[in-house]
Design an enzyme around this catalytic site. Sequence first.
Site, PDB file in Angstrom:
ATOM      1  N   ASP A 104      30.906  64.778 -11.473  1.00 54.25           N
ATOM      2  CA  ASP A 104      31.704  65.145 -10.311  1.00 54.25           C
ATOM      3  C   ASP A 104      30.958  64.671  -9.059  1.00 54.25           C
ATOM      4  O   ASP A 104      29.747  64.877  -8.947  1.00 54.25           O
ATOM      5  CB  ASP A 104      31.892  66.665 -10.284  1.00 54.25           C
ATOM      6  CG  ASP A 104      32.970  67.111  -9.316  1.00 54.25           C
ATOM      7  OD1 ASP A 104      32.909  66.712  -8.129  1.00 54.25           O
ATOM      8  OD2 ASP A 104      33.844  67.888  -9.718  1.00 54.25           O
TER       9      ASP A 104
ATOM     10  N   ASN B 236      42.000  74.527 -14.512  1.00 58.01           N
ATOM     11  CA  ASN B 236      43.008  75.185 -13.688  1.00 58.01           C
ATOM     12  C   ASN B 236      44.359  74.498 -13.855  1.00 58.01           C
ATOM     13  O   ASN B 236      44.423  73.281 -14.021  1.00 58.01           O
ATOM     14  CB  ASN B 236      42.607  75.117 -12.205  1.00 58.01           C
ATOM     15  CG  ASN B 236      41.261  75.753 -11.941  1.00 58.01           C
ATOM     16  OD1 ASN B 236      40.918  76.778 -12.501  1.00 58.01           O
ATOM     17  ND2 ASN B 236      40.479  75.128 -11.081  1.00 58.01           N
TER      18      ASN B 236
ATOM     19  N   GLN C 213      44.149  74.267  -8.804  1.00 55.72           N
ATOM     20  CA  GLN C 213      44.105  72.890  -9.293  1.00 55.72           C
ATOM     21  C   GLN C 213      44.306  71.953  -8.108  1.00 55.72           C
ATOM     22  O   GLN C 213      45.291  72.058  -7.383  1.00 55.72           O
ATOM     23  CB  GLN C 213      45.201  72.650 -10.338  1.00 55.72           C
ATOM     24  CG  GLN C 213      45.167  71.267 -10.941  1.00 55.72           C
ATOM     25  CD  GLN C 213      46.239  71.064 -12.001  1.00 55.72           C
ATOM     26  OE1 GLN C 213      47.147  71.875 -12.154  1.00 55.72           O
ATOM     27  NE2 GLN C 213      46.137  69.971 -12.725  1.00 55.72           N
TER      28      GLN C 213
ATOM     29  N   HIS D  38      42.197  68.397 -16.288  1.00 51.79           N
ATOM     30  CA  HIS D  38      40.762  68.109 -16.331  1.00 51.79           C
ATOM     31  C   HIS D  38      39.981  69.389 -16.563  1.00 51.79           C
ATOM     32  O   HIS D  38      40.425  70.478 -16.217  1.00 51.79           O
ATOM     33  CB  HIS D  38      40.292  67.396 -15.063  1.00 51.79           C
ATOM     34  CG  HIS D  38      40.558  68.129 -13.782  1.00 51.79           C
ATOM     35  ND1 HIS D  38      41.813  68.228 -13.218  1.00 51.79           N
ATOM     36  CD2 HIS D  38      39.724  68.779 -12.944  1.00 51.79           C
ATOM     37  CE1 HIS D  38      41.741  68.905 -12.092  1.00 51.79           C
ATOM     38  NE2 HIS D  38      40.485  69.264 -11.902  1.00 51.79           N
TER      39      HIS D  38
ATOM     40  N   HIS E 158      36.145  71.124 -16.152  1.00 56.15           N
ATOM     41  CA  HIS E 158      34.845  71.064 -15.495  1.00 56.15           C
ATOM     42  C   HIS E 158      33.789  71.617 -16.448  1.00 56.15           C
ATOM     43  O   HIS E 158      34.017  72.652 -17.087  1.00 56.15           O
ATOM     44  CB  HIS E 158      34.833  71.959 -14.244  1.00 56.15           C
ATOM     45  CG  HIS E 158      35.761  71.522 -13.167  1.00 56.15           C
ATOM     46  ND1 HIS E 158      35.334  70.807 -12.072  1.00 56.15           N
ATOM     47  CD2 HIS E 158      37.091  71.708 -13.005  1.00 56.15           C
ATOM     48  CE1 HIS E 158      36.352  70.582 -11.274  1.00 56.15           C
ATOM     49  NE2 HIS E 158      37.448  71.115 -11.822  1.00 56.15           N
TER      50      HIS E 158
END
Length: 150
Positions: free
Chosen positions: A36, A88, A95, A101, A103
């Site tokens: 990220d 989310n 989101q 996706h 994390h």
Amino acid sequence: MAAARSLGTCIFCKIIKGEIPSFKLVETELSYSFLDIHPLAKGHALVIPKDHTAKMHELPDEYLADVMPIAKKIALAQGLDNYNILQNNGRIAHQEVDHVHFHVIPKPVADDSEGLGIGGVSWPAKSPTMDELREYHAELLKRLEDTGKL
């Protein structure tokens, strides 16, 4: 397996295609993972299915089955004992990118200074009665049976 869907304007689809650079970690036929660029902690990574869907319940199961082993590999490679896996669905659920996706967020310290924090706020836990839980349990089991997901 159906061909993966892609959306030309999606930042994650562009990352998968190599149109936007990333710090790639693990890639499979169905998934792509990378660091990220706005991490909550050192090693914060994203694991994204290569099929473009906005919400997890829209994603074919084979993509979901591919994601968690990658998240596990990333956590193990970092030697993490404490971490969060976060996913989310929808704006009010926080989101920000409309592409499923996950994390992988290292939690190196016990306070909220690094990693996922909830800002000193406790979880807004409810206190349903056993009868309310029993009633909802029966309702949810019925829905699962009706959709063939049980």
